[in-house]
Write a protein that holds these residues in place. Structure first.
Motif, PDB file in Angstrom:
ATOM      1  N   ALA A   1       0.807  -1.224   0.000  1.00 32.10           N
ATOM      2  CA  ALA A   1       0.000   0.000   0.000  1.00 32.10           C
ATOM      3  C   ALA A   1       0.838   1.272   0.000  1.00 32.10           C
ATOM      4  O   ALA A   1       0.456   2.277  -0.619  1.00 32.10           O
ATOM      5  CB  ALA A   1      -0.946  -0.007   1.198  1.00 32.10           C
ATOM      6  N   ASP A   2       1.993   1.302   0.683  1.00 27.93           N
ATOM      7  CA  ASP A   2       2.786   2.520   0.822  1.00 27.93           C
ATOM      8  C   ASP A   2       3.859   2.670  -0.249  1.00 27.93           C
ATOM      9  O   ASP A   2       4.614   3.650  -0.240  1.00 27.93           O
ATOM     10  CB  ASP A   2       3.449   2.560   2.208  1.00 27.93           C
ATOM     11  N   ARG A   3       3.913   1.749  -1.157  1.00 25.36           N
ATOM     12  CA  ARG A   3       4.906   1.839  -2.230  1.00 25.36           C
ATOM     13  C   ARG A   3       4.379   2.675  -3.387  1.00 25.36           C
ATOM     14  O   ARG A   3       3.218   3.047  -3.428  1.00 25.36           O
ATOM     15  CB  ARG A   3       5.300   0.443  -2.711  1.00 25.36           C
ATOM     16  N   TYR A   4       5.274   2.901  -4.360  1.00 27.55           N
ATOM     17  CA  TYR A   4       4.919   3.671  -5.545  1.00 27.55           C
ATOM     18  C   TYR A   4       4.933   2.749  -6.762  1.00 27.55           C
ATOM     19  O   TYR A   4       5.592   1.686  -6.742  1.00 27.55           O
ATOM     20  CB  TYR A   4       5.888   4.836  -5.740  1.00 27.55           C
ATOM     21  N   PRO A   5       4.205   3.109  -7.836  1.00 24.31           N
ATOM     22  CA  PRO A   5       4.101   2.204  -8.995  1.00 24.31           C
ATOM     23  C   PRO A   5       5.432   1.708  -9.534  1.00 24.31           C
ATOM     24  O   PRO A   5       5.544   0.540  -9.921  1.00 24.31           O
ATOM     25  CB  PRO A   5       3.357   3.071 -10.026  1.00 24.31           C
ATOM     26  N   HIS A   6       6.471   2.566  -9.551  1.00 29.89           N
ATOM     27  CA  HIS A   6       7.746   2.133 -10.127  1.00 29.89           C
ATOM     28  C   HIS A   6       8.422   1.053  -9.297  1.00 29.89           C
ATOM     29  O   HIS A   6       9.365   0.396  -9.759  1.00 29.89           O
ATOM     30  CB  HIS A   6       8.683   3.329 -10.311  1.00 29.89           C
TER      31      HIS A   6
END
Length: 341
Positions: free
Chosen positions: A130-135
């Motif tokens: 949840a706290d990550r980014y798409p890349h």
């Protein structure tokens, strides 16, 4: 919610993208629109979504005429091939986006938004990201997040445009099985576009085969594969050999696994030579050259291939075990469109 498409046509200048198309998708069904580039399948998906407007015909969603409704009024979830995730937002915020941009009167409370997003991330098995980014995610994970975002607005219909086309073969196979399991859980009316025959056969409840803006055939995966309605369908859905002049103005078609081969001539068999062969695990794919110089593809199990002691230039005898017969005129290929939709 069911989808009823009535006599829809759409042109782009002189190019006919959809030619009087009618189709009914019952509530809760997963339908694949299958066809080559330029056949009209993506145009129809965009018309259902409201991203394109038909020149004529009607789009009925849940019994209501939505032909002239705006995109936001249709409550349609759309998943694109290239994810279209917001790179500057976390995974959580990407999924929450559709809920946060609703008009204030329709926007859920913050606690409800967070609950809904957590449920969806658990549904697509990525709550731990949840706290990550798409890349920071793999291609397959990004596509699952794109699907969660589409589901967040609680759409009445889910539309997917080549959803796995940008992924490698192994991930694509894993995701289409996952999509089928997910659909069996939520039973949301879904339509997805693909040009991958295996994908359509494995995932869909029904397949709609498109060609030059028209529907060639509608049926279950078994029906369109085993009982093709036209030479185009049998050619497009897997490999098929064409045998000309099997009757008065009739060609016949047989798939590679429907052809028997032997070292000795059997009744009705014709001679051919082995052009080449390829081993695929338990199967061996043969390409034979007939006396008339035509190629015939044959699939045999490894055990049979071992008994034949295959070699290039070897003489074998082949005989179609089953033929799908069509009028010869129907087998003439039409010119391919120059404009891809």
């Amino acid at each position: 919610m069911g989808i009823h498409i009535q006599q829809v046509s759409k042109r782009f200048n002189d190019f006919v993208a959809l030619d009087n198309v009618s189709l009914e998708v019952p509530s809760g069904e997963l339908v694949a629109l299958l066809g080559p580039s330029g056949s009209g399948k993506t145009t129809l998906l965009r018309v259902i979504a409201g991203l394109e407007h038909p020149d004529s015909g009607q789009i009925i969603l849940g019994g209501e005429d939505a032909t002239h409704s705006q995109v936001q009024e249709r409550r349609v979830g759309f998943v694109f091939q290239h994810y279209a995730l917001f790179r500057h937002m976390t995974i959580f915020e990407n999924v929450a986006f559709g809920l946060r941009v609703r008009p204030r009167a329709e926007r859920p409370a913050e606690s409800e938004i967070r609950r809904r997003v957590r449920e969806l991330l658990e549904l697509v098995q990525l709550d731990w990201q949840a706290d990550r980014y798409p890349h920071q995610l793999s291609g397959g994970q990004r596509q699952r997040i794109a699907l969660a975002r589409a589901l967040a607005i609680e759409p009445k219909v889910l539309l997917l445009d080549e959803p796995f086309g940008a992924l490698d073969a192994k991930v694509r196979k894993e995701l289409r099985r996952w999509l089928r399991r997910l659909h069996d859980e939520i039973h949301l009316t879904s339509v997805f576009v693909t040009h991958d025959q295996d994908e359509a056969l494995e995932v869909a409840d029904r397949i709609v085969v498109f060609n030059h803006g028209r529907i060639e055939q509608i049926g279950t995966p078994e029906e369109v594969y085993e009982k093709p309605a036209s030479p185009f369908v049998i050619d497009f859905l897997g490999r098929a050999n064409r045998f000309a002049a099997v009757g008065d103005g009739l060609p016949g078609y047989a798939r590679p696994h429907e052809i028997d081969v032997s070292l000795d001539r059997q009744e009705g068999a014709e001679p051919a030579t082995v052009e080449h062969f390829t081993v695929y695990g338990p199967l061996v794919q043969l390409v034979l050259t007939t006396a008339g110089g035509e190629s015939v593809e044959v699939d045999v199990f490894r055990e049979q291939a071992d008994r034949l002691v295959l070699a290039r230039g070897q003489r074998l005898y082949y005989r179609p075990r089953h033929l799908q017969v069509f009028p010869a005129a129907a087998a003439q290929p039409a010119a391919q469109p120059e404009y891809s939709i």
